[in-house]
Design a protein around this motif. Structure first.
Motif, PDB file in Angstrom:
ATOM      1  N   ALA A 119      37.789  40.428  28.459  1.00 28.38           N
ATOM      2  CA  ALA A 119      36.862  40.525  27.326  1.00 28.38           C
ATOM      3  C   ALA A 119      35.422  40.662  27.815  1.00 28.38           C
ATOM      4  O   ALA A 119      34.652  41.471  27.281  1.00 28.38           O
ATOM      5  CB  ALA A 119      37.011  39.301  26.427  1.00 28.38           C
ATOM      6  N   GLU A 120      35.043  39.880  28.835  1.00 27.50           N
ATOM      7  CA  GLU A 120      33.677  39.962  29.370  1.00 27.50           C
ATOM      8  C   GLU A 120      33.412  41.338  29.981  1.00 27.50           C
ATOM      9  O   GLU A 120      32.351  41.929  29.762  1.00 27.50           O
ATOM     10  CB  GLU A 120      33.451  38.892  30.433  1.00 27.50           C
ATOM     11  N   LEU A 121      34.373  41.841  30.752  1.00 25.82           N
ATOM     12  CA  LEU A 121      34.188  43.151  31.378  1.00 25.82           C
ATOM     13  C   LEU A 121      34.165  44.260  30.330  1.00 25.82           C
ATOM     14  O   LEU A 121      33.380  45.204  30.431  1.00 25.82           O
ATOM     15  CB  LEU A 121      35.280  43.407  32.423  1.00 25.82           C
ATOM     16  N   LYS A 122      35.007  44.139  29.318  1.00 26.71           N
ATOM     17  CA  LYS A 122      35.017  45.132  28.239  1.00 26.71           C
ATOM     18  C   LYS A 122      33.680  45.116  27.497  1.00 26.71           C
ATOM     19  O   LYS A 122      33.100  46.170  27.219  1.00 26.71           O
ATOM     20  CB  LYS A 122      36.163  44.841  27.267  1.00 26.71           C
ATOM     21  N   ALA A 123      33.174  43.914  27.207  1.00 22.03           N
ATOM     22  CA  ALA A 123      31.884  43.801  26.517  1.00 22.03           C
ATOM     23  C   ALA A 123      30.762  44.370  27.380  1.00 22.03           C
ATOM     24  O   ALA A 123      29.877  45.074  26.871  1.00 22.03           O
ATOM     25  CB  ALA A 123      31.591  42.340  26.169  1.00 22.03           C
ATOM     26  N   ALA A 124      30.806  44.100  28.679  1.00 20.76           N
ATOM     27  CA  ALA A 124      29.777  44.640  29.572  1.00 20.76           C
ATOM     28  C   ALA A 124      29.855  46.162  29.621  1.00 20.76           C
ATOM     29  O   ALA A 124      28.823  46.845  29.607  1.00 20.76           O
ATOM     30  CB  ALA A 124      29.926  44.046  30.972  1.00 20.76           C
ATOM     31  N   ALA A 125      31.078  46.691  29.671  1.00 22.90           N
ATOM     32  CA  ALA A 125      31.239  48.150  29.696  1.00 22.90           C
ATOM     33  C   ALA A 125      30.751  48.761  28.381  1.00 22.90           C
ATOM     34  O   ALA A 125      30.075  49.804  28.375  1.00 22.90           O
ATOM     35  CB  ALA A 125      32.699  48.515  29.952  1.00 22.90           C
ATOM     36  N   ALA A 160      31.459  38.930  37.011  1.00 25.20           N
ATOM     37  CA  ALA A 160      32.686  38.981  37.806  1.00 25.20           C
ATOM     38  C   ALA A 160      32.610  38.021  38.987  1.00 25.20           C
ATOM     39  O   ALA A 160      33.559  37.278  39.265  1.00 25.20           O
ATOM     40  CB  ALA A 160      32.953  40.412  38.274  1.00 25.20           C
ATOM     41  N   ARG A 161      31.489  38.009  39.692  1.00 28.84           N
ATOM     42  CA  ARG A 161      31.348  37.110  40.841  1.00 28.84           C
ATOM     43  C   ARG A 161      31.429  35.652  40.423  1.00 28.84           C
ATOM     44  O   ARG A 161      32.038  34.829  41.099  1.00 28.84           O
ATOM     45  CB  ARG A 161      30.023  37.355  41.558  1.00 28.84           C
ATOM     46  N   LYS A 162      30.792  35.312  39.310  1.00 24.21           N
ATOM     47  CA  LYS A 162      30.820  33.935  38.829  1.00 24.21           C
ATOM     48  C   LYS A 162      32.259  33.497  38.573  1.00 24.21           C
ATOM     49  O   LYS A 162      32.667  32.409  38.976  1.00 24.21           O
ATOM     50  CB  LYS A 162      29.989  33.801  37.552  1.00 24.21           C
ATOM     51  N   LEU A 163      33.029  34.347  37.934  1.00 22.17           N
ATOM     52  CA  LEU A 163      34.418  34.016  37.650  1.00 22.17           C
ATOM     53  C   LEU A 163      35.228  33.899  38.937  1.00 22.17           C
ATOM     54  O   LEU A 163      35.946  32.936  39.156  1.00 22.17           O
ATOM     55  CB  LEU A 163      35.046  35.074  36.735  1.00 22.17           C
ATOM     56  N   VAL A 164      35.106  34.877  39.810  1.00 19.64           N
ATOM     57  CA  VAL A 164      35.919  34.918  41.025  1.00 19.64           C
ATOM     58  C   VAL A 164      35.553  33.792  41.987  1.00 19.64           C
ATOM     59  O   VAL A 164      36.414  33.242  42.673  1.00 19.64           O
ATOM     60  CB  VAL A 164      35.791  36.300  41.703  1.00 19.64           C
ATOM     61  N   ARG A 165      34.291  33.409  42.049  1.00 18.30           N
ATOM     62  CA  ARG A 165      33.859  32.370  42.980  1.00 18.30           C
ATOM     63  C   ARG A 165      34.071  30.952  42.456  1.00 18.30           C
ATOM     64  O   ARG A 165      33.949  29.995  43.211  1.00 18.30           O
ATOM     65  CB  ARG A 165      32.397  32.566  43.337  1.00 18.30           C
ATOM     66  N   SER A 166      34.391  30.813  41.181  1.00 17.56           N
ATOM     67  CA  SER A 166      34.593  29.479  40.612  1.00 17.56           C
ATOM     68  C   SER A 166      35.799  28.822  41.257  1.00 17.56           C
ATOM     69  O   SER A 166      36.835  29.436  41.440  1.00 17.56           O
ATOM     70  CB  SER A 166      34.818  29.581  39.100  1.00 17.56           C
ATOM     71  N   ARG A 167      35.670  27.545  41.586  1.00 19.11           N
ATOM     72  CA  ARG A 167      36.790  26.834  42.211  1.00 19.11           C
ATOM     73  C   ARG A 167      37.919  26.612  41.212  1.00 19.11           C
ATOM     74  O   ARG A 167      39.027  26.275  41.591  1.00 19.11           O
ATOM     75  CB  ARG A 167      36.337  25.514  42.818  1.00 19.11           C
TER      76      ARG A 167
END
Length: 192
Positions: A119-125, A160-167
């Motif tokens: 949803a976040e990536l779709k909204a950003a796109a 994307a980085r925030k999501l991927v880097r979250s523990r």
């Protein structure tokens, strides 16, 4: 998430593990983690106080080999395990349910995280498309178009980085995020 062990169950489970043979505290924690297929790892603050209590009750003894403390079940501890065999069967059933519930909780979180990322990536796109202007006109300068594009790309990168880097992000969600980024790249390549 519901507790993994109900009241008194960890105590009984520790005794049953020690009935199999002496163990160091770390080995007990590792055995518990394996029992839960890695979905639950007890902390030292959970295990050691209970072992100390079992020692106070005379159900386990503690030996120190100089480097590690080893816990061994006593005759009184064996008698307690023998007396509570029916409870042990119920405990195993409860643990099976706990493992299933933990696995379902993980699946739900991963599914939700992946959906949130999509949803976040779709909204950003969509936002990037909304603010994008055709290259042939509509901008007062090429620099303005480039600046808006860079801002949209940076916003996507940060999300994307925030999501991927979250523990708290699982490997499944990280993989889903990578797939989404690759799909975005593929779509951009089609514009060429």
């Amino acid at each position: 998430m519901s507790p993994v062990f109900a009241h008194g169950q960890l105590r009984l489970y520790l005794l049953s593990l020690l009935e199999e043979g002496p163990r160091h505290g770390y080995e007990i924690m590792r055995d518990l983690e394996q029992r839960f297929n890695g979905l639950y790892t007890p902390s030292a603050g959970t295990v050691y106080p209970r072992l100390a209590k079992l020692e106070e009750e005379g159900l386990v003894s503690r030996g120190d080999d100089g480097r590690k403390v080893t816990y061994t079940i006593t005759d009184a501890g064996r008698a307690e395990v023998a007396r509570r065999q029916s409870d042990l069967g119920d405990l195993e059933d409860d643990l099976d349910r706990s493992v299933s519930q933990l696995a379902e909780d993980v699946r739900s979180r991963v599914k939700g995280d992946a959906a949130d990322l999509r949803a976040e990536l779709k909204a950003a796109a969509q936002e990037a498309r909304r603010v994008a202007k055709p290259a042939s006109g509509g901008y007062t300068s090429r620099g303005q178009a480039s600046g808006e594009f860079e801002a949209a790309i940076n916003e996507l990168r940060q999300s994307a980085r925030k999501l991927v880097r979250s523990r708290h992000t699982s490997d499944t969600v990280r993989t889903a995020a990578l797939r989404i980024v690759h799909e975005a790249q593929r779509q951009i390549d089609q514009l060429k």
